[in-house]
Write a protein that holds these residues in place. Structure first.
Motif, PDB file in Angstrom:
ATOM      1  N   VAL A  57      53.420  -2.064  36.495  1.00  0.00           N
ATOM      2  CA  VAL A  57      53.854  -3.274  35.779  1.00  0.00           C
ATOM      3  C   VAL A  57      55.358  -3.233  35.526  1.00  0.00           C
ATOM      4  CG1 VAL A  57      53.668  -4.543  33.604  1.00  0.00           C
ATOM      5  CG2 VAL A  57      51.602  -3.718  34.749  1.00  0.00           C
ATOM      6  N   CYS A  58      55.862  -2.110  35.041  1.00  0.00           N
ATOM      7  CA  CYS A  58      57.305  -1.999  34.765  1.00  0.00           C
ATOM      8  C   CYS A  58      58.135  -2.140  36.037  1.00  0.00           C
ATOM      9  CB  CYS A  58      57.605  -0.669  34.073  1.00  0.00           C
ATOM     10  SG  CYS A  58      56.964  -0.553  32.403  1.00  0.00           S
ATOM     11  N   THR A  59      57.663  -1.553  37.130  1.00  0.00           N
ATOM     12  CA  THR A  59      58.377  -1.656  38.403  1.00  0.00           C
ATOM     13  C   THR A  59      58.391  -3.098  38.899  1.00  0.00           C
ATOM     14  OG1 THR A  59      57.764   0.599  38.995  1.00  0.00           O
ATOM     15  CG2 THR A  59      58.469  -0.846  40.798  1.00  0.00           C
ATOM     16  N   LEU A  60      57.261  -3.770  38.813  1.00  0.00           N
ATOM     17  CA  LEU A  60      57.193  -5.153  39.290  1.00  0.00           C
ATOM     18  C   LEU A  60      58.029  -6.098  38.427  1.00  0.00           C
ATOM     19  CD1 LEU A  60      53.457  -5.387  40.386  1.00  0.00           C
ATOM     20  CD2 LEU A  60      55.495  -5.133  41.830  1.00  0.00           C
ATOM     21  N   ILE A  61      58.071  -5.858  37.132  1.00  0.00           N
ATOM     22  CA  ILE A  61      58.931  -6.678  36.269  1.00  0.00           C
ATOM     23  C   ILE A  61      60.389  -6.468  36.640  1.00  0.00           C
ATOM     24  CG2 ILE A  61      59.779  -6.964  33.901  1.00  0.00           C
ATOM     25  CD1 ILE A  61      56.870  -6.434  32.977  1.00  0.00           C
ATOM     26  N   LEU A  62      60.796  -5.216  36.828  1.00  0.00           N
ATOM     27  CA  LEU A  62      62.183  -4.940  37.228  1.00  0.00           C
ATOM     28  C   LEU A  62      62.479  -5.542  38.596  1.00  0.00           C
ATOM     29  CD1 LEU A  62      64.879  -3.567  36.589  1.00  0.00           C
ATOM     30  CD2 LEU A  62      63.962  -1.488  37.655  1.00  0.00           C
ATOM     31  N   ALA A  63      61.542  -5.421  39.521  1.00  0.00           N
ATOM     32  CA  ALA A  63      61.725  -5.988  40.864  1.00  0.00           C
ATOM     33  C   ALA A  63      61.918  -7.498  40.795  1.00  0.00           C
ATOM     34  CB  ALA A  63      60.526  -5.644  41.740  1.00  0.00           C
ATOM     35  N   GLU A  64      61.145  -8.148  39.943  1.00  0.00           N
ATOM     36  CA  GLU A  64      61.272  -9.604  39.798  1.00  0.00           C
ATOM     37  C   GLU A  64      62.619  -9.967  39.179  1.00  0.00           C
ATOM     38  OE1 GLU A  64      61.392 -13.249  37.712  1.00  0.00           O
ATOM     39  OE2 GLU A  64      60.955 -11.427  36.596  1.00  0.00           O
TER      40      GLU A  64
END
Length: 106
Positions: A57-64
């Motif tokens: 979740v944290c990686t995908l939020i940062l990626a977005e």
């Protein structure tokens, strides 16, 4: 949420996931397979799985927030499944995000 907040959350998740995976691989699994004591694997394994979901979740939020390419995000996600790789990925991501660059691509 700002990029800096997303980066901080990612960094914490990467370190916690990495430490959990190292405990699983270097402590719990040898106890199970060398000494016949499987209890720690069941606790640490489930905990690492839960922490890895937070890492995702944290990686995908940062990626977005940083508009990463999907392949870049996927490679960083895979780093959470390889012992020590999450620490290396975290350093690279931190430096590249702060420089305004993508984490993997040039």
């Amino acid at each position: 949420m700002s990029i800096e907040t997303a980066l901080r959350n990612y960094r914490v998740a990467a370190w916690v996931t990495g430490v959990g995976l190292l405990v699983l691989v270097l402590v719990a699994m040898p106890l199970k397979y060398l000494f016949g004591q499987p209890a720690l694997v069941s606790v640490v394994g489930v905990t690492h799985g839960f922490l890895y979901m937070i890492y995702i979740v944290c990686t995908l939020i940062l990626a977005e927030r940083c508009r990463w390419k999907p392949l870049d995000a996927l490679l960083i996600l895979i780093a959470g499944t390889i012992p020590v790789a999450s620490f290396i990925a975290e350093r690279r991501v931190t430096h590249r995000v702060r420089a305004g660059r993508t984490p993997v691509s040039s």
